[in-house]
Design a protein around this motif. Structure first.
Motif, PDB file in Angstrom:
ATOM      1  N   MET A   1      -9.323 -15.942  -0.870  1.00 42.75           N
ATOM      2  CA  MET A   1      -8.537 -15.103  -1.768  1.00 42.75           C
ATOM      3  C   MET A   1      -7.949 -14.185  -0.803  1.00 42.75           C
ATOM      4  SD  MET A   1     -11.337 -14.393  -4.826  1.00 42.75           S
ATOM      5  CE  MET A   1     -12.876 -13.979  -3.725  1.00 42.75           C
ATOM      6  N   ARG A   2      -7.156 -13.441  -1.104  1.00 39.47           N
ATOM      7  CA  ARG A   2      -6.165 -12.521  -0.351  1.00 39.47           C
ATOM      8  C   ARG A   2      -5.730 -11.431  -1.308  1.00 39.47           C
ATOM      9  NH1 ARG A   2      -1.379 -16.384   1.167  1.00 39.47           N
ATOM     10  NH2 ARG A   2      -0.146 -15.943  -0.635  1.00 39.47           N
ATOM     11  N   PRO A   3      -5.421 -10.141  -0.764  1.00 38.88           N
ATOM     12  CA  PRO A   3      -4.850  -9.219  -1.434  1.00 38.88           C
ATOM     13  C   PRO A   3      -3.551  -9.614  -1.492  1.00 38.88           C
ATOM     14  CG  PRO A   3      -5.317  -8.525   0.864  1.00 38.88           C
ATOM     15  CD  PRO A   3      -5.938  -9.802   0.527  1.00 38.88           C
ATOM     16  N   THR A   4      -2.781  -8.760  -2.573  1.00 39.87           N
ATOM     17  CA  THR A   4      -1.297  -8.991  -2.692  1.00 39.87           C
ATOM     18  C   THR A   4      -0.391  -7.885  -2.136  1.00 39.87           C
ATOM     19  OG1 THR A   4      -1.518  -8.105  -4.946  1.00 39.87           O
ATOM     20  CG2 THR A   4      -1.833 -10.511  -4.800  1.00 39.87           C
ATOM     21  N   CYS A   5      -0.995  -6.962  -1.734  1.00 30.69           N
ATOM     22  CA  CYS A   5      -0.283  -5.879  -1.094  1.00 30.69           C
ATOM     23  C   CYS A   5      -0.362  -5.522   0.393  1.00 30.69           C
ATOM     24  CB  CYS A   5      -0.655  -4.581  -1.714  1.00 30.69           C
ATOM     25  SG  CYS A   5      -0.400  -4.480  -3.474  1.00 30.69           S
ATOM     26  N   GLU A   6      -1.715  -5.226   0.917  1.00 30.71           N
ATOM     27  CA  GLU A   6      -2.197  -4.665   2.180  1.00 30.71           C
ATOM     28  C   GLU A   6      -3.574  -4.914   2.567  1.00 30.71           C
ATOM     29  OE1 GLU A   6      -2.179   0.001   3.957  1.00 30.71           O
ATOM     30  OE2 GLU A   6      -0.758  -0.814   2.526  1.00 30.71           O
ATOM     31  N   LEU A   7      -3.806  -5.334   3.964  1.00 28.00           N
ATOM     32  CA  LEU A   7      -5.069  -5.399   4.435  1.00 28.00           C
ATOM     33  C   LEU A   7      -5.339  -4.716   5.710  1.00 28.00           C
ATOM     34  CD1 LEU A   7      -7.281  -7.346   4.304  1.00 28.00           C
ATOM     35  CD2 LEU A   7      -6.279  -8.808   5.603  1.00 28.00           C
ATOM     36  N   VAL A   8      -6.602  -3.859   5.677  1.00 31.05           N
ATOM     37  CA  VAL A   8      -6.984  -3.107   6.837  1.00 31.05           C
ATOM     38  C   VAL A   8      -8.031  -3.701   7.387  1.00 31.05           C
ATOM     39  CG1 VAL A   8      -7.821  -0.630   7.839  1.00 31.05           C
ATOM     40  CG2 VAL A   8      -6.131  -1.017   5.715  1.00 31.05           C
ATOM     41  N   ALA A   9      -8.101  -4.084   8.753  1.00 31.39           N
ATOM     42  CA  ALA A   9      -9.223  -4.799   9.394  1.00 31.39           C
ATOM     43  C   ALA A   9      -9.500  -3.970  10.860  1.00 31.39           C
ATOM     44  CB  ALA A   9      -8.713  -6.244   9.712  1.00 31.39           C
ATOM     45  N   ASP A  10     -10.649  -3.905  11.243  1.00 25.65           N
ATOM     46  CA  ASP A  10     -11.223  -3.313  12.240  1.00 25.65           C
ATOM     47  C   ASP A  10     -10.288  -1.929  12.402  1.00 25.65           C
ATOM     48  OD1 ASP A  10     -12.937  -5.109  13.110  1.00 25.65           O
ATOM     49  OD2 ASP A  10     -11.311  -6.171  14.090  1.00 25.65           O
ATOM     50  N   GLY A  11      -9.839  -1.226  11.283  1.00 27.83           N
ATOM     51  CA  GLY A  11      -9.481   0.017  11.359  1.00 27.83           C
ATOM     52  C   GLY A  11      -7.915   0.058  11.345  1.00 27.83           C
ATOM     53  N   LYS A  12      -7.212  -1.105  11.562  1.00 26.95           N
ATOM     54  CA  LYS A  12      -5.852  -1.314  11.507  1.00 26.95           C
ATOM     55  C   LYS A  12      -5.141  -2.085  10.642  1.00 26.95           C
ATOM     56  CE  LYS A  12      -6.658  -1.388  16.615  1.00 26.95           C
ATOM     57  NZ  LYS A  12      -6.630  -2.341  17.728  1.00 26.95           N
ATOM     58  N   ARG A  13      -3.973  -1.619  10.176  1.00 27.54           N
ATOM     59  CA  ARG A  13      -2.932  -2.317   9.128  1.00 27.54           C
ATOM     60  C   ARG A  13      -2.692  -3.564   9.848  1.00 27.54           C
ATOM     61  NH1 ARG A  13       2.240   0.181   6.079  1.00 27.54           N
ATOM     62  NH2 ARG A  13       2.329  -1.352   4.687  1.00 27.54           N
ATOM     63  N   VAL A  14      -3.019  -4.736   9.145  1.00 26.12           N
ATOM     64  CA  VAL A  14      -2.838  -6.066   9.549  1.00 26.12           C
ATOM     65  C   VAL A  14      -1.713  -6.832   8.661  1.00 26.12           C
ATOM     66  CG1 VAL A  14      -4.736  -6.362  10.984  1.00 26.12           C
ATOM     67  CG2 VAL A  14      -4.746  -7.048   8.736  1.00 26.12           C
ATOM     68  N   LYS A  15      -1.669  -6.416   7.593  1.00 26.98           N
ATOM     69  CA  LYS A  15      -0.716  -6.962   6.436  1.00 26.98           C
ATOM     70  C   LYS A  15      -0.223  -5.792   5.682  1.00 26.98           C
ATOM     71  CE  LYS A  15      -0.177 -10.349   2.758  1.00 26.98           C
ATOM     72  NZ  LYS A  15       1.007 -10.268   2.771  1.00 26.98           N
ATOM     73  N   GLY A  16       1.119  -5.724   5.422  1.00 27.84           N
ATOM     74  CA  GLY A  16       1.301  -4.501   4.854  1.00 27.84           C
ATOM     75  C   GLY A  16       2.838  -4.787   4.084  1.00 27.84           C
ATOM     76  N   ALA A  17       2.594  -5.425   2.889  1.00 30.30           N
ATOM     77  CA  ALA A  17       3.672  -5.510   2.126  1.00 30.30           C
ATOM     78  C   ALA A  17       4.056  -4.307   1.254  1.00 30.30           C
ATOM     79  CB  ALA A  17       3.418  -6.669   0.815  1.00 30.30           C
ATOM     80  N   GLY A  18       2.897  -3.583   1.207  1.00 30.54           N
ATOM     81  CA  GLY A  18       2.993  -2.027   1.112  1.00 30.54           C
ATOM     82  C   GLY A  18       3.528  -1.756  -0.521  1.00 30.54           C
ATOM     83  N   CYS A  19       2.929  -2.608  -1.634  1.00 28.39           N
ATOM     84  CA  CYS A  19       3.629  -2.608  -2.702  1.00 28.39           C
ATOM     85  C   CYS A  19       3.347  -1.330  -3.329  1.00 28.39           C
ATOM     86  CB  CYS A  19       2.838  -3.649  -3.538  1.00 28.39           C
ATOM     87  SG  CYS A  19       0.954  -3.357  -3.944  1.00 28.39           S
TER      88      CYS A  19
END
Length: 169
Positions: A1-19
């Motif tokens: 499963m994955r988010p559809t907007c943004e992911l923060v891992a180890d304190g860093k933004r790694v995926k940012g569609a930024g809806c």
């Protein structure tokens, strides 16, 4: 499963569609430890537990792990996802929710479901306080950290069980 907007891992933004959707929420799961600098308080600190946050309330500097997705299926114990389009579609559905006792629930269905109905079921039958829709499309899978793809539940060519629910504290 994955988010559809943004992911923060180890304190860093790694995926940012930024809806910028109004019905998006963050699920913040691992709090950053506060630095030891400054005066030492004699009062015990309340640990930050996993929680759902509206985008206006999310402070990325407070969290090592978080994700943002939409729509909010349940918010403050009430079913959401009442819109006429995305919420009325029938498709494979995945969600993360928090129950009244603080447990975190992961939900995935192989069976097409109407998101609005999943929202009502999570709120009324399961007792979710907050729940967030995740991408539940045909490529969705559930895996443990560092688990080989071939050992995951569901994936390319391998369907999920009809409904899978995992709870953790």
């Amino acid at each position: 499963m994955r988010p559809t907007c943004e992911l923060v891992a180890d304190g860093k933004r790694v995926k940012g569609a930024g809806c910028q959707r109004q019905d998006a929420l963050y699920f913040a799961s691992v709090a950053r430890e506060e630095p030891a600098a400054g005066p030492v308080s004699r009062e015990p600190r309340q640990p930050r537990v996993p929680r759902f946050l509206a985008p206006a309330d999310f402070r990325p500097e407070e969290w090592n792990e978080a994700m943002k997705s939409f729509p909010a299926l349940v918010r403050a114990g009430a079913a959401g996802c009442a819109g006429p389009h995305y919420c009325a579609e029938s498709s494979r559905t995945a969600a993360v929710a928090q129950l009244k006792d603080g447990k975190v629930l992961l939900f995935a269905s192989q069976w097409p479901a109407v998101r609005r109905e999943v929202a009502r079921w999570l709120a009324e039958q399961v007792g979710a306080v907050d729940a967030l829709n995740l991408d539940g499309g045909p490529e969705a899978t559930l895996a443990l950290k560092d688990e080989a793809a071939e050992d995951s539940i569901g994936g390319l060519g391998v369907g999920l069980p009809i409904v899978l629910i995992v709870t953790a504290r």
